[in-house]
Motif scaffolding. Structure first.
Motif, PDB file in Angstrom:
ATOM      1  N   SER A  64       0.759  -1.028   0.034  1.00 43.89           N
ATOM      2  CA  SER A  64      -0.025   0.045  -0.080  1.00 43.89           C
ATOM      3  C   SER A  64       0.999   0.999   0.037  1.00 43.89           C
ATOM      4  N   THR A  65       0.635   2.048  -0.876  1.00 48.06           N
ATOM      5  CA  THR A  65       1.301   3.523  -0.943  1.00 48.06           C
ATOM      6  C   THR A  65       0.473   4.597  -0.168  1.00 48.06           C
TER       7      THR A  65
ATOM      8  N   LYS B  23       5.008   2.296  10.847  1.00 49.45           N
ATOM      9  CA  LYS B  23       5.081   1.094  10.784  1.00 49.45           C
ATOM     10  C   LYS B  23       4.384   0.502  12.345  1.00 49.45           C
ATOM     11  N   ALA B  24       4.821   1.143  13.358  1.00 50.76           N
ATOM     12  CA  ALA B  24       4.533   0.991  14.631  1.00 50.76           C
ATOM     13  C   ALA B  24       3.060   1.315  14.813  1.00 50.76           C
TER      14      ALA B  24
ATOM     15  N   PRO C  19       8.819  -3.940   5.513  1.00 45.55           N
ATOM     16  CA  PRO C  19       9.312  -2.705   5.783  1.00 45.55           C
ATOM     17  C   PRO C  19       8.533  -1.498   5.349  1.00 45.55           C
ATOM     18  N   VAL C  20       8.638  -0.530   5.937  1.00 45.01           N
ATOM     19  CA  VAL C  20       8.055   0.867   5.348  1.00 45.01           C
ATOM     20  C   VAL C  20       9.158   1.698   4.867  1.00 45.01           C
ATOM     21  N   GLU C  21       8.869   2.272   3.694  1.00 47.71           N
ATOM     22  CA  GLU C  21       9.930   2.995   3.317  1.00 47.71           C
ATOM     23  C   GLU C  21       9.271   4.659   2.895  1.00 47.71           C
ATOM     24  N   ARG C  22       9.968   5.757   3.451  1.00 51.68           N
ATOM     25  CA  ARG C  22       9.326   7.015   3.481  1.00 51.68           C
ATOM     26  C   ARG C  22      10.207   7.640   2.376  1.00 51.68           C
ATOM     27  N   TYR C  23       9.496   8.520   1.372  1.00 55.18           N
ATOM     28  CA  TYR C  23       9.976   9.537   0.580  1.00 55.18           C
ATOM     29  C   TYR C  23       9.583  10.926   0.999  1.00 55.18           C
ATOM     30  N   VAL C  24      10.619  11.510   1.080  1.00 56.59           N
ATOM     31  CA  VAL C  24      10.235  13.347   1.245  1.00 56.59           C
ATOM     32  C   VAL C  24       9.974  13.873   0.087  1.00 56.59           C
ATOM     33  N   LEU C  25       8.563  14.672  -0.202  1.00 56.78           N
ATOM     34  CA  LEU C  25       8.344  15.534  -1.411  1.00 56.78           C
ATOM     35  C   LEU C  25       8.366  16.913  -0.857  1.00 56.78           C
ATOM     36  N   PRO C  26       9.389  17.619  -0.591  1.00 51.58           N
ATOM     37  CA  PRO C  26       9.141  18.866   0.202  1.00 51.58           C
ATOM     38  C   PRO C  26       8.525  20.000  -0.729  1.00 51.58           C
TER      39      PRO C  26
ATOM     40  N   PHE D 169       4.602   7.077   1.857  1.00 57.22           N
ATOM     41  CA  PHE D 169       5.049   5.798   2.490  1.00 57.22           C
ATOM     42  C   PHE D 169       4.704   4.739   1.547  1.00 57.22           C
ATOM     43  N   VAL D 170       5.670   3.847   1.421  1.00 54.96           N
ATOM     44  CA  VAL D 170       5.329   2.476   0.661  1.00 54.96           C
ATOM     45  C   VAL D 170       5.381   1.461   1.971  1.00 54.96           C
ATOM     46  N   MET D 171       4.302   0.710   2.068  1.00 53.38           N
ATOM     47  CA  MET D 171       4.056  -0.367   3.019  1.00 53.38           C
ATOM     48  C   MET D 171       4.068  -1.642   2.608  1.00 53.38           C
ATOM     49  N   HIS D 172       5.159  -2.172   2.486  1.00 58.18           N
ATOM     50  CA  HIS D 172       4.983  -3.734   2.058  1.00 58.18           C
ATOM     51  C   HIS D 172       4.600  -4.739   2.749  1.00 58.18           C
TER      52      HIS D 172
END
Length: 100
Positions: free
Chosen positions: A18-19, A43-44, A53-60, A67-70
Motif C-alpha cells: 500500500s502506498t 510502521k508502529a 518494511p516501510v519506506e518513506r520518501y520526502v517530497l518537500p 510511504f510504501v508499506m510492504h
C-alpha cells in the motif's frame, strides 16, 4: 493534535503493498510532518497490519511524505480475506496519528 488537523492523505494499492501519501494542508506544517512521521513510527502505528518494511520518501516541493508499506494487504487486494483493510482504510487510520 491529530494528523488530520494539519494534513490529508491519498492512497494506492499494488499487490501486497500500500502506498500512502500524507500532504500538509499548509506548507508551513510540512516540517512537523517530516519531524514526527518517520517510517518506523508509521510502521508502529500499523502494528499487526504492516508485516514488511516501510519506506518513506520526502517530497518537500509538494509538502508531502510518501510511504510504501510492504506486506500490508494480507497477500494482495484480491487475495485478502480482510473486509476493508486496503489503502483508503489504512489512510483513515493514519489520520488518527497523534502529533505531540
Amino acid at each position: 493534535m491529530q494528523l488530520r488537523d494539519i494534513a490529508h492523505t491519498r492512497t494506492g494499492d499494488k499487490g501486497n503493498r500500500s502506498t500512502l501519501s500524507v500532504i500538509a494542508y499548509d506548507k508551513k506544517d510540512f516540517a512537523l510532518l517530516e519531524q514526527h512521521l518517520s517510517a518506523e513510527r508509521v510502521k508502529a502505528h500499523f502494528v499487526g497490519t504492516v508485516h514488511g518494511p516501510v519506506e518513506r520518501y520526502v517530497l518537500p516541493q509538494l509538502g508531502a511524505l510518501n510511504f510504501v508499506m510492504h506486506q500490508s494487504l494480507g497477500g494482495g487486494v484480491t487475495r485478502s480475506l480482510a473486509l476493508d483493510a486496503h489503502g483508503k482504510c489504512l489512510s483513515a487510520h493514519l489520520l488518527t496519528f497523534v502529533i505531540e
